[in-house]
Enzyme design. Sequence first.
Site, PDB file in Angstrom:
ATOM      1  N   ALA A 148      11.867  43.427  40.821  1.00 21.37           N
ATOM      2  CA  ALA A 148      12.500  43.923  42.047  1.00 21.37           C
ATOM      3  C   ALA A 148      13.855  43.280  42.322  1.00 21.37           C
ATOM      4  O   ALA A 148      14.749  43.929  42.868  1.00 21.37           O
ATOM      5  CB  ALA A 148      11.567  43.713  43.238  1.00 21.37           C
ATOM      6  N   LEU A 149      14.037  42.020  41.954  1.00 25.62           N
ATOM      7  CA  LEU A 149      15.333  41.378  42.198  1.00 25.62           C
ATOM      8  C   LEU A 149      16.440  41.949  41.320  1.00 25.62           C
ATOM      9  O   LEU A 149      17.614  41.837  41.657  1.00 25.62           O
ATOM     10  CB  LEU A 149      15.233  39.861  41.988  1.00 25.62           C
ATOM     11  CG  LEU A 149      14.510  39.103  43.108  1.00 25.62           C
ATOM     12  CD1 LEU A 149      14.367  37.634  42.738  1.00 25.62           C
ATOM     13  CD2 LEU A 149      15.223  39.269  44.435  1.00 25.62           C
ATOM     14  N   PHE A 196       7.846  44.945  36.615  1.00 21.37           N
ATOM     15  CA  PHE A 196       6.827  44.013  37.107  1.00 21.37           C
ATOM     16  C   PHE A 196       5.794  44.786  37.925  1.00 21.37           C
ATOM     17  O   PHE A 196       6.150  45.647  38.715  1.00 21.37           O
ATOM     18  CB  PHE A 196       7.474  42.902  37.950  1.00 21.37           C
ATOM     19  CG  PHE A 196       6.602  41.704  38.116  1.00 21.37           C
ATOM     20  CD1 PHE A 196       6.503  40.755  37.112  1.00 21.37           C
ATOM     21  CD2 PHE A 196       5.860  41.530  39.272  1.00 21.37           C
ATOM     22  CE1 PHE A 196       5.690  39.645  37.256  1.00 21.37           C
ATOM     23  CE2 PHE A 196       5.039  40.428  39.434  1.00 21.37           C
ATOM     24  CZ  PHE A 196       4.953  39.482  38.429  1.00 21.37           C
ATOM     25  N   HIS A 212       7.559  32.821  47.276  1.00 19.69           N
ATOM     26  CA  HIS A 212       8.275  33.712  46.365  1.00 19.69           C
ATOM     27  C   HIS A 212       8.186  35.175  46.816  1.00 19.69           C
ATOM     28  O   HIS A 212       9.148  35.926  46.697  1.00 19.69           O
ATOM     29  CB  HIS A 212       7.730  33.560  44.937  1.00 19.69           C
ATOM     30  CG  HIS A 212       8.512  34.280  43.903  1.00 19.69           C
ATOM     31  ND1 HIS A 212       9.812  33.930  43.569  1.00 19.69           N
ATOM     32  CD2 HIS A 212       8.198  35.337  43.124  1.00 19.69           C
ATOM     33  CE1 HIS A 212      10.253  34.745  42.639  1.00 19.69           C
ATOM     34  NE2 HIS A 212       9.296  35.617  42.350  1.00 19.69           N
TER      35      HIS A 212
END
Length: 154
Positions: free
Chosen positions: A60-61, A26, A92
């Site tokens: 990133a998660l 992302f 978010h």
Amino acid sequence: MFGADKGTADKLDGKKLHIGIVQARFNEGITNALAKACLDELLALGVPEKHIQHVLVPGALEVPVALQAMAESDRFDALIALGCIIRGETYHFELVANESGAGVTRLSLDYQLPIANAIITTENLEQAIARQTDKGRDAARVAVEMANLLEELS
């Protein structure tokens, strides 16, 4: 000797190290620049290319779960987390920034494995671009220095 400090060159000698990198896709333009700077610096520090494993995850998660798999493999002296989170108009941003950061920190402590966290968090794209190269290089240097420090302490 108490308080003795190894020279900077020793601290940043990557010749014997195995390094894992997890890169979020992302904001790919930023994360690709982070990865290039990081990889270039690892090679400049002497880490053999064959001792670097670089994997991609969606965002990133997802970085912590890939880092955990690498940590559990017991094949790495240090890991590097690369990503970019740019503030938007909703909560978010905070969720992703806080949870990915907490996951990286928890893994480092749980596995006693250095993890250089270069998941950058910025207000806008311009700030991310301004930081991408330095943060990538810094992550490589932190990973190598901390791997050597932990080896010295063990």
